[in-house]
Design a protein around this motif. Structure first.
Motif, PDB file in Angstrom:
ATOM      1  N   ARG A  81       0.839  -1.196   0.000  1.00  0.00           N
ATOM      2  CA  ARG A  81       0.000   0.000   0.000  1.00  0.00           C
ATOM      3  C   ARG A  81       0.878   1.251   0.000  1.00  0.00           C
ATOM      4  N   THR A  82       0.663   2.097  -0.984  1.00  0.00           N
ATOM      5  CA  THR A  82       1.372   3.371  -1.054  1.00  0.00           C
ATOM      6  C   THR A  82       0.356   4.492  -0.848  1.00  0.00           C
ATOM      7  N   GLY A  83       0.805   5.722  -0.990  1.00  0.00           N
ATOM      8  CA  GLY A  83      -0.127   6.835  -0.809  1.00  0.00           C
ATOM      9  C   GLY A  83      -1.128   6.979  -1.939  1.00  0.00           C
ATOM     10  N   THR A  84      -0.851   6.351  -3.091  1.00  0.00           N
ATOM     11  CA  THR A  84      -1.720   6.550  -4.259  1.00  0.00           C
ATOM     12  C   THR A  84      -2.277   5.262  -4.840  1.00  0.00           C
ATOM     13  N   ARG A 102       7.440  -1.869   0.754  1.00  0.00           N
ATOM     14  CA  ARG A 102       6.148  -1.791   1.442  1.00  0.00           C
ATOM     15  C   ARG A 102       5.377  -3.111   1.392  1.00  0.00           C
TER      16      ARG A 102
END
Length: 489
Positions: A127-130, A148
Motif C-alpha cells: 500500500r502506497t499513498g496513491t 512496502r
C-alpha cells in the motif's frame, strides 16, 4: 509485474483495465477447462465482476448445481469464485473449497482481494499513498514498492471501502456432530481414512495428468496409495516422482513404495555440485532465507524440474505432520495432550509462511502446480476434532500411530511404520549443503554480520549465506515481511 511472473503461468496471459481505478493481470497454467479458462474471467458490463484467480476450486461442480446457471461464464473451476461474487458478494467466497488467491474488480469502481483460509496459494500486497498493489510473489512488485510489501493474511478479504476483514480461520470451528465419545478406535480410524481418501480423490481433479511427489515417507505414500487406486479405476497408471542422493534412505523407500503401488516412477538424483550451483536461484525463487526451508527446497527444485517434464500438477504430503503430530519436538516439548493440541494449532496457522511457501514457489518456478490434500479444510476440521491423546507417541515412541493404523494394508507394513526423517536429511540434501558454509564464511564474518543494524536474527553461517543471496535477489524487500520462524522452543 506480469512479466516477472511468467514462470507461474507459461500457457497464457491476459490483462484488463476496469474504469479509472483497477488493472488486472494473469499468467495461466492450464489445468482445468483448457480451451475456455482464459483469464480475466467475466467483465461483460459496468457492474459485472472481472476476476483473476490463482489456484483450484475443488467443489466447483457442487457450486454449479447450487447457483444460477447464468452466473458461470465458463467451465473453469475459478468461475465458481466469479459466480459467488456475482450472486452473493464477497461473503460468498467462504463457500469455496480449495486453494486460491484472487483479485476482482468492476468498471464502476468496486474491488475485492481475497485468499484461502490456510494460505495455500500466495498473495502479497503493498500500500502506497496513491495505490494498492497485489501479486503472487514479492519479485513481481516494482522495486520502489517492494519495501512496502507485506503478506496478505489468509482467510481474509479486502475492499477499498470496508478494509480488511477475516472470513475464516485456518482451522474450522468444530461442529456438534464431531464428538468422538463412545466411538471405537476402529470407527475413528475409518473416518480418518474416508476423509483423507476423499480429499485425495478431489485433488486429482484436472483435464491433464496429475502426479505425486513420493518422498518415501508415510504422508506421500498415503497420498500415492489412494491416487494410484483411483487412477487404476480410471484405467490409467499414476506417475510418481522422487529425489535424493544415490542410495539415500528416502530415495530407496520411495522406489519400493512405487513398485508396490505399480506406479510409473521417475527419480531425480541430487548432485552435490548442481545443488550448490542452484542455491542462489532457489533462494530467489523461495523468497526466504530460513535455512531449514532452503535445505528442503533444493531437492524439491530438482524434483519439480523433473516432474514438470511429465505432468502439470502433483499431489504432496504437506500438512500431515502438523495435523497428526509428526515432528519429534511436538512430543519432546509439548507432551501433555492439551499443550500438544495448542502447538499443532499454532503451527497449522503458520504454514503459509513456511512449508507452503516453499511448496508453491519451487513447483511454480517450473510451471508445475502442487496440491496439498491433507490441508483440505474438511481434513483439517476432522483431524483437529480428534482428541489430542490420539496423536501422542505409541508405546515404542513411534509418531502418527493413528494415521498409520487408518491406512493399514494400503502400504507394506515396514514402510507404513517407517520412522520419520526430515526431508532435507532423508534426501541427502543436508549432507550436501551444510558443509558449504563452513568453508565460505568465517566465524568472525558471521559475528560481524549479526552485529550490523537491520540484519535479522540469523541462526547459522549457512543462514547468513542464504540471507546474502536473498538480499541480492530482492534488495528492496524488508526481511520482516518474509521471515516466519517455525519456533520449536
Amino acid at each position: 509485474m506480469l512479466a516477472r511472473l511468467a514462470h507461474r503461468g507459461p500457457d497464457d496471459e491476459g490483462t484488463r483495465t476496469l474504469g479509472e481505478h483497477s488493472w488486472l493481470g494473469h499468467r495461466r497454467l492450464s489445468i482445468v477447462d483448457l480451451e475456455g479458462g482464459h483469464q480475466p474471467l467475466g467483465g461483460a458490463g459496468g457492474v459485472d465482476w472481472s476476476l483473476v484467480c490463482n489456484g483450484e476450486i475443488y467443489n466447483h461442480r457442487e457450486l454449479r448445481d447450487q447457483l444460477p446457471t447464468g452466473a458461470f461464464g465458463s467451465c473453469s473451476d475459478c468461475a465458481a469464485a466469479l459466480a459467488l461474487l456475482r450472486d452473493e458478494g464477497a461473503e460468498g467466497l467462504r463457500r469455496l473449497r480449495g486453494m486460491w488467491a484472487l483479485c476482482a474488480a468492476t468498471h464502476d469502481g468496486r474491488f475485492v482481494a481475497a485468499r484461502d483460509p490456510v494460505g495455500i496459494k500466495p498473495l502479497y500486497w503493498a500500500r502506497t499513498g496513491t495505490a494498492v498493489y497485489f501479486a503472487s510473489e514479492l519479485r513481481a512488485f516494482p522495486v520502489g514498492v517492494q519495501g512496502r510489501a507485506e503478506i496478505f493474511p489468509p482467510g481474509c478479504w479486502w475492499t477499498p471501502d470496508g478494509g480488511l476483514r477475516r472470513f475464516a480461520g485456518a482451522i474450522p470451528a468444530p461442529s456438534p456432530s464431531q464428538g468422538w465419545n463412545g466411538a471405537s478406535r476402529q470407527d475413528v480410524e475409518k473416518a480418518t481414512f474416508d476423509c483423507v481418501a476423499d480429499s485425495v480423490r478431489r485433488h486429482l481433479m484436472a483435464d491433464v495428468e496429475v502426479g505425486v511427489f513420493l518422498s518415501g515417507g508415510l504422508d506421500s505414500g498415503i497420498v500415492a496409495a489412494v491416487a494410484a487406486k483411483e487412477y487404476a479405476r480410471r484405467g490409467r497408471r499414476l506417475r510418481t516422482f522422487a529425489v535424493g542422493t544415490p542410495g539415500s534412505p528416502d530415495l530407496l523407500a520411495a522406489r519400493e513404495t512405487a513398485a508396490f503401488l505399480g506406479t510409473e516412477h521417475r527419480e531425480a538424483l541430487l548432485d552435490a555440485r548442481a545443488a550448490r550451483e542452484a542455491l542462489g536461484e532457489v533462494v530467489a525463487c523461495v523468497e526466504s532465507f530460513d535455512a531449514g526451508l532452503i535445505r528442503s527446497a533444493v531437492p524439491n527444485w530438482f524434483l519439480s524440474e523433473l516432474a514438470a517434464q511429465h505432468v502439470k500438477a502433483v499431489l504432496t504430503g504437506e500438512g500431515a505432520d502438523e495435523l497428526f503430530a509428526g515432528y519429534g519436538y511436538y512430543h519432546e516439548q509439548h507432551a501433555a495432550p492439551r499443550d500438544l493440541d495448542a502447538e499443532l494449532r499454532r503451527t497449522i496457522t503458520s504454514l503459509h509462511g513456511l512449508n507452503l511457501q516453499r511448496c508453491d514457489r519451487v513447483t511454480m518456478a517450473h510451471g508445475l502446480e502442487a496440491r496439498v490434500p491433507f490441508l483440505d479444510r474438511e481434513v483439517i476440521g476432522h483431524a483437529m476434532s480428534l482428541p489430542a491423546d490420539m496423536k501422542t507417541l505409541e508405546a515404542d515412541g513411534m509418531e502418527k500411530g493413528h494415521l498409520r493404523r487408518a491406512f493399514a494394508g494400503r502400504l507394506p507394513h515396514h514402510l507404513l511404520w517407517r520412522r520419520k526423517e526430515q526431508f532435507g536429511t532423508g534426501s541427502g540434501a543436508q549432507s550436501v549443503l551444510s558443509p558449504v558454509w563452513d568453508s565460505r564464511i568465517t566465524q568472525d564474518e558471521y559475528a560481524a554480520a549479526l552485529a550490523q543494524d537491520g540484519v535479522p536474527q540469523l541462526r547459522s553461517k549457512e543462514e547468513l549465506g542464504y540471507y546474502r543471496a536473498f538480499r541480492t535477489a530482492l534488495p528492496g524487500v524488508r526481511p520482516a515481511a518474509v521471515l516466519t520462524r517455525f519456533a520449536t522452543g
